[in-house]
Scaffold this motif. Sequence first.
Motif, mmCIF file in Angstrom:
data_model
loop_
_atom_site.group_PDB
_atom_site.id
_atom_site.type_symbol
_atom_site.label_atom_id
_atom_site.label_comp_id
_atom_site.label_asym_id
_atom_site.label_seq_id
_atom_site.Cartn_x
_atom_site.Cartn_y
_atom_site.Cartn_z
ATOM 1 N N THR A 149 8.728 -9.573 61.280
ATOM 2 C CA THR A 149 9.660 -10.357 60.452
ATOM 3 C C THR A 149 10.619 -9.462 59.676
ATOM 4 O OG1 THR A 149 7.908 -10.465 58.767
ATOM 5 C CG2 THR A 149 8.169 -12.369 60.229
ATOM 6 N N TYR A 151 12.490 -7.260 60.931
ATOM 7 C CA TYR A 151 13.696 -7.202 61.755
ATOM 8 C C TYR A 151 14.125 -8.570 62.276
ATOM 9 C CZ TYR A 151 12.852 -2.180 61.743
ATOM 10 O OH TYR A 151 12.658 -0.872 61.355
ATOM 11 N N VAL A 152 13.204 -9.523 62.248
ATOM 12 C CA VAL A 152 13.508 -10.876 62.742
ATOM 13 C C VAL A 152 13.046 -11.886 61.692
ATOM 14 C CG1 VAL A 152 13.411 -12.430 64.720
ATOM 15 C CG2 VAL A 152 12.951 -9.991 65.049
ATOM 16 N N ASP A 202 14.923 -17.512 71.897
ATOM 17 C CA ASP A 202 14.694 -17.216 70.484
ATOM 18 C C ASP A 202 14.159 -18.454 69.766
ATOM 19 O OD1 ASP A 202 15.612 -14.676 70.955
ATOM 20 O OD2 ASP A 202 17.461 -14.882 69.779
ATOM 21 N N MET A 231 13.575 -9.195 70.437
ATOM 22 C CA MET A 231 14.180 -9.702 69.204
ATOM 23 C C MET A 231 14.187 -8.618 68.131
ATOM 24 S SD MET A 231 12.567 -13.578 69.047
ATOM 25 C CE MET A 231 13.630 -14.204 67.725
ATOM 26 N N VAL A 232 13.112 -7.839 68.044
ATOM 27 C CA VAL A 232 13.046 -6.751 67.071
ATOM 28 C C VAL A 232 14.128 -5.710 67.359
ATOM 29 C CG1 VAL A 232 11.657 -4.756 66.354
ATOM 30 C CG2 VAL A 232 10.603 -7.023 66.499
ATOM 31 N N ARG A 234 16.949 -6.125 68.988
ATOM 32 C CA ARG A 234 18.266 -6.694 68.679
ATOM 33 C C ARG A 234 18.492 -6.779 67.173
ATOM 34 N NH1 ARG A 234 18.353 -11.897 70.347
ATOM 35 N NH2 ARG A 234 16.315 -11.991 71.362
ATOM 36 N N GLY A 235 17.434 -7.135 66.441
ATOM 37 C CA GLY A 235 17.559 -7.223 64.984
ATOM 38 C C GLY A 235 17.793 -5.868 64.340
#
Length: 388
Positions: A149, A151-152, A202, A231-232, A234-235
């Motif tokens: 969380t 990073y996302v 996502d 997702m991490v 990309r974040g």
Amino acid sequence: MKRILKMILKLFFALAMIAVVLGIWKREELARLNAVLTLFNEDRIVQNFSHMDAAFLTRDVPRGDGPVSELPMGARMTLPENTHSWIEDRNVTALLVLKNGEIRYEDYFLGTDPTDKRISWSVAKSFLSALLGVLHHDGTIPDLDVPVTQYVPALTGTAYDGATIRNVLNMASGVQFDEDYLAFFSDINKMGREVALGGSLDDFSAGLEVKEFTPGETWQYVSIDTHIIGMVIRGATGRDIPDLLSEKIIAPLGFESTPYYVTDGDGTSFVLGGLNMPTRDYARFGQLLVNGGVWNGTQIVPAEWIKASTAATAPTAPGEIGYGFQWWVPVGATPGEFMARGVYGQYIYIDTARDVVIATNAADRKFRQDGVPELNIAIFRALATSLD
């Protein structure tokens, strides 16, 4: 009576028109859904696995402008006993063996050829692991033990709240997720239909709310964990996976053709299994790992990451196959023996001590039968040792 009949006919006509309009409006989505539902049909699976771009949304992974890194030809090896029957029984479509970086065996089957860009399935997970290793080494994602969380933030309050990056790398997130490929209503197949109909992976991930285990305590192979890694990344970077993978790994390796990812409706890459490339390029990636992350004198993937990611650090059951950071470690593995593995018979098998890489693709509808995974590993080991 005539009036009622006329009303029924009008209603039928209206419904038929609505169906036609919806069919035209959603033609592409319906075609992709049909592709998912028939993807593994016996009469279509070989063709489908070499042409995923004919049915799904895709995104290229630029190979760069550099020259192709040629794989030199060595003396053609004689296949060990039982290999030919294994090729036939397992519906193998490609088999390529490297020894000391030279091609010692290469052949293609069931009407496929060397230029086919073949679906990786979960072999793609190991590519993403290597990318994360580069970003970990350069300080972009310095700590694997922070919550995802960080990073996302969109995962706050979901089943992934409390899981760390290390947890998802090890497939030990604790999230409840049904990975049964043969069950129509399993989570993995719901996810496939989400991709087919242009949905958002996502959003699908953020919709998972149930934890089955405490993060880090129990190994449970759930492919959605790999999407969380994406997702991490990309974040942390503000960039998408194809461009990063191209810049950090694909272009420096000198792939012979441009790979592509299957994507969802948002254009987000299906990083857990949607990478497509020729078998030779899977072999090039495997050789990079054998080389300790070095290619043409340049360190591409950190050697310490390769060592860490291919060690059996996940909390798997004693005596069963091991798992690292998106890499498999066979039972009884010798030092430096590990593999990337995907459903239906996709493998990159690596024996570092022998400097052997085996890349194979298949359309094996019986890949989950008892004894098949063990047989595959036995064949790879026989191939490797026959080159001693």
